[in-house]
Design an enzyme around this catalytic site. Structure first.
Site, PDB file in Angstrom:
ATOM      1  CD  GLU A   1      11.297  12.613 -21.964  1.00 12.80           C
ATOM      2  OE1 GLU A   1      11.589  12.471 -20.212  1.00 12.80           O
ATOM      3  OE2 GLU A   1      10.773  11.607 -22.230  1.00 12.80           O
TER       4      GLU A   1
ATOM      5  CG  ASP B   1       7.699  15.551 -11.294  1.00  8.75           C
ATOM      6  OD1 ASP B   1       7.893  15.948 -12.786  1.00  8.75           O
ATOM      7  OD2 ASP B   1       7.311  15.131 -10.151  1.00  8.75           O
TER       8      ASP B   1
HETATM    9  N1  ADE Z   1       8.029  11.823 -15.059  1.00  7.18           N
HETATM   10  C1  ADE Z   1       8.894  12.718 -14.424  1.00  7.18           C
HETATM   11  N2  ADE Z   1       8.271  13.076 -12.797  1.00  7.18           N
HETATM   12  C2  ADE Z   1       7.403  12.128 -12.634  1.00  7.18           C
HETATM   13  C3  ADE Z   1       6.742  11.574 -11.917  1.00  7.18           C
HETATM   14  N3  ADE Z   1       6.850  12.415 -10.964  1.00  7.18           N
HETATM   15  N4  ADE Z   1       6.197  10.650 -11.747  1.00  7.18           N
HETATM   16  C4  ADE Z   1       7.434   9.726 -12.605  1.00  7.18           C
HETATM   17  N5  ADE Z   1       7.201   9.580 -13.759  1.00  7.18           N
HETATM   18  C5  ADE Z   1       8.200  11.636 -13.828  1.00  7.18           C
END
Ligand code: ADE
Length: 234
Positions: A13, A200
């Site tokens: 990141e 996501d």
């Molecule tokens: N960081 C990025 N995606 C995530 C997710 N689905 N759950 C927890 N932290 C995250």
């Protein structure tokens, strides 16, 4: 001039931000590498918090106690929770909550015991500058402002993300560090703001292209946002 820390959870990141730093000196404390140097002409401290609430809280405490940091900015990725928050969007936090904090029936669900609080506010001024930096650096990206929730779980099933949406309908995004840092910063009276690129939808496909997305999209987004932010800050 107040000391600023720029932090992310993972190396991937922060890679693009670290690459832009000049004159940096490394100090290792508690297994973490703290990089002090100049970024866009400003003195900054850059560090990886590592993943999860405990790691993030410990890192924030070191930044405040050992480096005298007065402003802390998190940049990284998160899962989208609210239906309007899609992959590639950017979220700037207005407030944070620990979605896995539950000392009920002693205290209301989500309340951090003995604080009387479940929601910890982001610093309004720093968040405003961060949002402006996103608009300047990434004019094409969709920007949201609101609640980010944190917990020690990578949420990767639609069942779990729907359950969280049902109980926290205003939550925009989910990650694993922000609310812990917000709690530490509230204890110390240090300004905190966070920006997260949505990697996501915290659903059954959440883990799919996670790493590739961070490298190709979220890391350059972070570098562009941090550059615009540091140019704006006084
Ligand atoms: N960081 C990025 N995606 C995530 C997710 N689905 N759950 C927890 N932290 C995250």
């Amino acid at each position: 001039m107040t000391r600023i820390a720029i932090v992310s959870a993972m190396q991937e990141e922060l890679a693009a931000v670290l690459a832009l730093m000049q004159g940096q000196q490394k100090q290792t404390i508690a297994g973490r590498d703290f990089w002090q140097g100049q970024l866009h002409g400003r003195e900054v401290v850059v560090v990886l918090t590592r993943i999860g609430k405990v790691a993030a809280a410990a890192t924030a405490t070191i930044l405040i106690e050992r480096f005298g940091v007065q402003r802390l900015v998190f940049t990284g990725v998160a899962g989208g929770l609210h239906p309007s928050v899609q992959v590639g969007d950017v979220v700037v936090a207005s407030e944070f909550l620990q979605h896995d904090m539950d000392a009920s029936p002693l205290f209301p669900r989500f309340e951090v015991p003995l604080t009387g609080m479940s929601r910890f506010e982001a610093d309004a001024g720093l968040s405003r500058e961060l949002a402006s930096a996103v608009r300047l650096a990434l004019p094409e990206a969709r920007l949201h402002l609101g609640l980010i929730v944190s917990g020690d779980r990578f949420v990767s099933t639609s069942l779990e993300s729907r359950a969280l949406q049902a109980v926290l309908p205003d939550a925009l995004a989910i990650e694993m560090e922000g609310a812990a840092i917000a709690q530490v910063c509230a204890d110390y009276g240090v300004a905190f703001a966070a920006v997260r690129t949505i990697s996501d939808r915290a659903d059954d496909a959440a883990h799919g292209d996670f790493m590739a997305f961070i490298q190709t999209t979220a890391s350059p987004y972070s570098a562009a946002i941090v550059a615009a932010l540091l140019d704006r800050l006084t």
